[in-house]
Design a protein around this motif. Structure first.
Motif, PDB file in Angstrom:
ATOM      1  N   GLU A   1      -0.050  -7.655 -10.083  1.00 30.20           N
ATOM      2  CA  GLU A   1      -0.691  -7.647  -8.771  1.00 30.20           C
ATOM      3  C   GLU A   1      -0.409  -6.315  -8.093  1.00 30.20           C
ATOM      4  N   VAL A   2      -1.362  -5.873  -7.282  1.00 34.31           N
ATOM      5  CA  VAL A   2      -1.186  -4.668  -6.474  1.00 34.31           C
ATOM      6  C   VAL A   2      -1.545  -5.017  -5.035  1.00 34.31           C
ATOM      7  N   ILE A   3      -0.664  -4.697  -4.099  1.00 30.15           N
ATOM      8  CA  ILE A   3      -0.894  -4.995  -2.685  1.00 30.15           C
ATOM      9  C   ILE A   3      -1.287  -3.701  -1.975  1.00 30.15           C
ATOM     10  N   LEU A   4      -2.538  -3.631  -1.515  1.00 34.03           N
ATOM     11  CA  LEU A   4      -3.068  -2.429  -0.877  1.00 34.03           C
ATOM     12  C   LEU A   4      -2.501  -2.266   0.532  1.00 34.03           C
ATOM     13  N   ARG A   5      -2.760  -1.130   1.159  1.00 39.69           N
ATOM     14  CA  ARG A   5      -2.171  -0.819   2.472  1.00 39.69           C
ATOM     15  C   ARG A   5      -2.619  -1.793   3.549  1.00 39.69           C
ATOM     16  N   ASP A   6      -3.820  -2.372   3.413  1.00 36.48           N
ATOM     17  CA  ASP A   6      -4.296  -3.317   4.433  1.00 36.48           C
ATOM     18  C   ASP A   6      -3.843  -4.747   4.140  1.00 36.48           C
ATOM     19  N   GLY A   7      -3.009  -4.932   3.109  1.00 34.11           N
ATOM     20  CA  GLY A   7      -2.509  -6.259   2.780  1.00 34.11           C
ATOM     21  C   GLY A   7      -3.338  -7.007   1.756  1.00 34.11           C
ATOM     22  N   THR A   8      -4.473  -6.426   1.336  1.00 33.92           N
ATOM     23  CA  THR A   8      -5.292  -7.063   0.303  1.00 33.92           C
ATOM     24  C   THR A   8      -4.535  -7.073  -1.021  1.00 33.92           C
TER      25      THR A   8
ATOM     26  N   GLY B   1       2.545   2.485  -1.632  1.00 31.48           N
ATOM     27  CA  GLY B   1       3.291   3.228  -0.631  1.00 31.48           C
ATOM     28  C   GLY B   1       4.471   3.914  -1.281  1.00 31.48           C
ATOM     29  N   SER B   2       5.165   4.737  -0.495  1.00 33.28           N
ATOM     30  CA  SER B   2       6.331   5.461  -0.992  1.00 33.28           C
ATOM     31  C   SER B   2       7.461   5.324   0.010  1.00 33.28           C
ATOM     32  N   GLY B   3       8.121   4.184  -0.009  1.00 34.73           N
ATOM     33  CA  GLY B   3       9.231   3.934   0.898  1.00 34.73           C
ATOM     34  C   GLY B   3       8.813   3.529   2.291  1.00 34.73           C
ATOM     35  N   SER B   4       7.524   3.396   2.542  1.00 31.25           N
ATOM     36  CA  SER B   4       7.024   2.977   3.855  1.00 31.25           C
ATOM     37  C   SER B   4       5.855   2.029   3.629  1.00 31.25           C
ATOM     38  N   PHE B   5       5.965   0.817   4.184  1.00 29.59           N
ATOM     39  CA  PHE B   5       4.975  -0.217   3.926  1.00 29.59           C
ATOM     40  C   PHE B   5       4.537  -0.870   5.227  1.00 29.59           C
ATOM     41  N   THR B   6       3.301  -1.357   5.259  1.00 30.83           N
ATOM     42  CA  THR B   6       2.755  -1.944   6.479  1.00 30.83           C
ATOM     43  C   THR B   6       3.201  -3.396   6.635  1.00 30.83           C
ATOM     44  N   ASP B   7       3.104  -3.904   7.861  1.00 27.43           N
ATOM     45  CA  ASP B   7       3.422  -5.305   8.122  1.00 27.43           C
ATOM     46  C   ASP B   7       2.552  -6.224   7.276  1.00 27.43           C
ATOM     47  N   LYS B   8       1.277  -5.857   7.149  1.00 29.89           N
ATOM     48  CA  LYS B   8       0.351  -6.674   6.361  1.00 29.89           C
ATOM     49  C   LYS B   8       0.807  -6.748   4.906  1.00 29.89           C
TER      50      LYS B   8
ATOM     51  N   ARG C   1       9.597  -6.214  -7.917  1.00 29.47           N
ATOM     52  CA  ARG C   1       8.861  -5.501  -6.874  1.00 29.47           C
ATOM     53  C   ARG C   1       8.888  -4.010  -7.207  1.00 29.47           C
ATOM     54  N   HIS C   2       7.711  -3.385  -7.111  1.00 29.34           N
ATOM     55  CA  HIS C   2       7.547  -1.955  -7.341  1.00 29.34           C
ATOM     56  C   HIS C   2       6.907  -1.313  -6.107  1.00 29.34           C
ATOM     57  N   HIS C   3       7.037  -0.008  -5.983  1.00 31.20           N
ATOM     58  CA  HIS C   3       6.141   0.732  -5.098  1.00 31.20           C
ATOM     59  C   HIS C   3       5.385   1.745  -5.951  1.00 31.20           C
ATOM     60  N   SER C   4       4.251   2.182  -5.455  1.00 32.72           N
ATOM     61  CA  SER C   4       3.403   3.084  -6.240  1.00 32.72           C
ATOM     62  C   SER C   4       3.868   4.535  -6.160  1.00 32.72           C
ATOM     63  N   ALA C   5       4.730   4.834  -5.156  1.00 33.62           N
ATOM     64  CA  ALA C   5       5.169   6.206  -4.893  1.00 33.62           C
ATOM     65  C   ALA C   5       3.989   7.107  -4.535  1.00 33.62           C
ATOM     66  N   THR C   6       2.929   6.502  -3.993  1.00 31.57           N
ATOM     67  CA  THR C   6       1.755   7.230  -3.525  1.00 31.57           C
ATOM     68  C   THR C   6       1.395   6.714  -2.139  1.00 31.57           C
ATOM     69  N   THR C   7       0.576   7.457  -1.432  1.00 31.81           N
ATOM     70  CA  THR C   7       0.147   7.017  -0.107  1.00 31.81           C
ATOM     71  C   THR C   7      -1.088   6.126  -0.170  1.00 31.81           C
ATOM     72  N   GLU C   8      -1.733   6.092  -1.331  1.00 31.57           N
ATOM     73  CA  GLU C   8      -2.906   5.247  -1.506  1.00 31.57           C
ATOM     74  C   GLU C   8      -3.080   4.969  -2.992  1.00 31.57           C
TER      75      GLU C   8
END
Length: 335
Positions: A58-65, A93-100, A28-35
């Motif tokens: 795979e990349v999981i976008l902020r809306d869960g796509t 995201g950067s340490g903060s991720f949505t429920d989706k 599991r990675h995070h992008s360290a970006t807000t988008e």
């Protein structure tokens, strides 16, 4: 079922290959970006780092796509010194991720665990990989989340590891997630008095009717998009759509009967209408929307089937419904 986008044709490189049996970990990675997207990250990896292949399968976008960027057998550049045996999933995201996003990660990680024969202990954060070949990972902030909690969610461990989307309200309502949908109940409810709710993030459904099943009951409900669900107090349900052919299974759920032939756009005939309707019903039930279930295997059905295949049969994306597509659809819609 999460929404997926196949962007593999837009990804650079991908020439370094491996045998699927070599995969021993999911990172599991995070992008360290807000988008950002799989494409924008690939541009950065190529232009800034000089890599031929991007870092993530795979990349999981902020809306869960979920964007599917590379085939399973492609070696990407996610964790230096560990890439051949690792499948990489990045959460934007950067340490903060949505429920989706968390729902999508859970679904995709479990799917990958099943494909590669892995268990929860094989799912690691980027910074949990050992330092090797001059690469230092332990001091890395990626993936920006406590992986013990993530593994707790994946393994269904104690409530202390509950995700933000799983909660109990002041009214005693308990929320649990089943295949990406939320089911609401109270601990005291039984099959005979359940008054559940299924929420797709758009609106709560109406209970249409109560159905006697064995010694208990199930409820038919419709959500705000018109999709039908059958649920019990045990949170069993299956999606159907108007006009779908289905039968009640011995467990109290609703089972879609899938045809055993071979179907595609090039094989359309009036004699196949009933069977194609069943295929369309299954694709809609699996949330790979093909539109109206009219029995015509047209462009929308072909597209929906290819999207389904890109997730469950990534080496067989041909738009042809046959034995393998039937098997995977049956697993998804009938369990």
């Amino acid at each position: 079922m999460v929404k997926t986008q196949d962007v593999r044709s837009q990804m650079p490189g991908g020439n370094s290959k491996r045998n699927i049996s070599q995969i021993k970990n999911i990172a599991r990675h995070h992008s360290a970006t807000t988008e950002g997207t799989a494409q924008s990250f690939a541009n950065y990896h190529v232009n800034h780092h000089g890599w031929n292949t991007s870092g993530y399968h795979e990349v999981i976008l902020r809306d869960g796509t979920v964007q599917i960027a590379y085939d399973d057998n492609v070696v990407t550049n996610g964790v230096g010194g560990h890439n051949t045996p690792t499948y990489h999933i990045c959460v934007v995201g950067s340490g903060s991720f949505t429920d989706k996003q968390e729902e999508a990660f859970e679904e995709r990680a479990k799917e990958a665990m099943s494909r590669f024969g892995l268990d929860v202990g094989d799912v690691l954060g980027h910074n949990e990989f050992s330092n090797t070949n001059g690469y230092s990972h332990s001091s890395n902030s990626c993936p920006g989340i406590d992986m013990d909690k993530v593994r707790g969610w994946l393994g269904g461990s104690s409530t202390s590891n509950s995700k933000p989307s799983t909660s109990s309200s002041a009214s005693g309502r308990v929320e649990s997630k089943v295949n990406g949908l939320r089911f609401y109940s109270k601990p005291s409810w039984s099959d005979s008095d359940v008054a559940g709710r299924v929420d797709e993030g758009i609106g709560f459904p109406n209970i249409v009717r109560k159905i006697k099943v064995g010694n208990g009951y199930q409820y038919e409900v419709k959500n705000s998009k018109g999709a039908t669900y059958y649920i019990t107090a045990a949170s069993k349900y299956v999606t159907t759509t108007s006009g779908s052919t289905s039968s009640t299974s011995s467990s109290g759920g609703t089972k879609l009967s899938l045809p055993t032939g071979v179907y595609s756009m090039s094989r359309n005939s009036s004699e196949q209408l009933a069977d194609v309707k069943l295929i369309q019903a299954a694709l809609n039930a699996a949330n790979f929307n093909c539109g109206e279930e009219d029995g015509y295997f047209g462009a929308k059905t072909d597209d929906a089937l290819r999207r389904f295949q890109s997730v469950y049969l990534p080496y067989e994306i041909d738009g042809v419904y046959g034995q393998n597509s039937r098997r995977e659809l049956d697993k998804v819609v009938n369990g």
